[in-house]
Design a protein around this motif. Structure first.
Motif, PDB file in Angstrom:
ATOM      1  N   LEU A   6      -9.916   1.491  -2.619  1.00  0.00           N
ATOM      2  CA  LEU A   6      -9.114   2.667  -2.261  1.00  0.00           C
ATOM      3  C   LEU A   6      -8.480   3.286  -3.496  1.00  0.00           C
ATOM      4  CD1 LEU A   6      -6.932   1.965   0.905  1.00  0.00           C
ATOM      5  CD2 LEU A   6      -8.777   3.598   0.652  1.00  0.00           C
ATOM      6  N   ILE A   8      -5.349   5.617  -4.281  1.00  0.00           N
ATOM      7  CA  ILE A   8      -4.129   6.206  -3.732  1.00  0.00           C
ATOM      8  C   ILE A   8      -3.677   7.261  -4.723  1.00  0.00           C
ATOM      9  CG2 ILE A   8      -1.788   5.808  -2.901  1.00  0.00           C
ATOM     10  CD1 ILE A   8      -3.876   4.220  -1.309  1.00  0.00           C
ATOM     11  N   ALA A  62      -4.885   8.116   0.841  1.00  0.00           N
ATOM     12  CA  ALA A  62      -5.758   7.007   0.480  1.00  0.00           C
ATOM     13  C   ALA A  62      -7.175   7.526   0.598  1.00  0.00           C
ATOM     14  CB  ALA A  62      -5.541   5.828   1.420  1.00  0.00           C
ATOM     15  N   THR A  94      -3.413   5.325   8.843  1.00  0.00           N
ATOM     16  CA  THR A  94      -4.764   5.148   8.317  1.00  0.00           C
ATOM     17  C   THR A  94      -5.761   5.335   9.450  1.00  0.00           C
ATOM     18  OG1 THR A  94      -4.769   2.764   8.670  1.00  0.00           O
ATOM     19  CG2 THR A  94      -4.060   3.540   6.499  1.00  0.00           C
ATOM     20  N   GLY A 103      -5.370  -0.934   3.707  1.00  0.00           N
ATOM     21  CA  GLY A 103      -5.035   0.433   3.334  1.00  0.00           C
ATOM     22  C   GLY A 103      -3.569   0.762   3.506  1.00  0.00           C
ATOM     23  N   GLN A 106      -1.580  -0.866   0.794  1.00  0.00           N
ATOM     24  CA  GLN A 106      -1.718  -0.173  -0.481  1.00  0.00           C
ATOM     25  C   GLN A 106      -0.913   1.125  -0.507  1.00  0.00           C
ATOM     26  OE1 GLN A 106      -5.713   0.003  -2.265  1.00  0.00           O
ATOM     27  NE2 GLN A 106      -6.314  -1.519  -0.732  1.00  0.00           N
ATOM     28  N   LEU A 107      -0.893   1.847   0.601  1.00  0.00           N
ATOM     29  CA  LEU A 107      -0.076   3.062   0.671  1.00  0.00           C
ATOM     30  C   LEU A 107       1.408   2.722   0.539  1.00  0.00           C
ATOM     31  CD1 LEU A 107      -2.034   5.007   3.404  1.00  0.00           C
ATOM     32  CD2 LEU A 107      -1.450   5.929   1.141  1.00  0.00           C
TER      33      LEU A 107
END
Length: 155
Positions: A6, A8, A62, A94, A103, A106-107
């Motif tokens: 991913l 970002i 993302a 997501t 995801g 990670q965001l």
């Protein structure tokens, strides 16, 4: 399998169409669709705030293999209990088929980094009590302090 590849990044004008699909999905998740959908003026205003340097509202996307698959909206504000600004993670979403693959984490991590960069030491958010999937992640990346949210529309 996680989504390790991913990217970002801040939202860009060219992201409007995929952002809108995710935004509509986010709102539908919270029951804002059909007759209860947000007015189009609110969605347009929200989108137009992101590139405006005078606005404290920001958006990240993302991206997976060149496709936008997640969004995070956050803002900074003052607090009566801190000198430095506080970061509110207002929206996180997501694509459904990518849930549970990293995801969202990670965001959130990217929002944490933006908060650090802005001098904020606290990031907080809210969710519905029955959002079990979201809360399973949130319990891993933050601490629930037991607050209950009250709201009242002032007319």
């Amino acid at each position: 399998m996680t989504v390790d590849s991913l990217l970002i990044r801040p939202v860009s004008q060219s992201d409007h169409a995929p952002w809108r699909l995710l935004w509509d999905g986010y709102n539908a998740f919270y029951g804002r669709e059909g007759e209860t959908a947000l007015p189009e003026a609110i969605t347009a205003c929200t989108w137009n705030r992101f590139p405006d340097p005078a606005e404290p509202v920001f958006a990240l996307v993302a991206e997976l293999d060149g496709e936008v698959v997640g969004i995070a909206h956050y803002l900074f504000h003052r607090s009566t209990t801190r000198i430095e600004p506080v970061c509110y993670l207002q929206d996180l979403f997501t694509r459904t088929d990518l849930r549970g693959r990293g995801g969202g984490r990670q965001l959130i991590g990217a929002v944490y980094q933006r908060a650090r960069d802005a001098g904020a030491r606290r990031v907080y958010w809210q969710t519905q009590i029955d959002n079990a999937a979201g809360r399973a992640l949130y319990d891993k990346v933050a601490r629930h302090l037991g607050f209950i949210v009250y709201t009242h529309e002032v007319a």
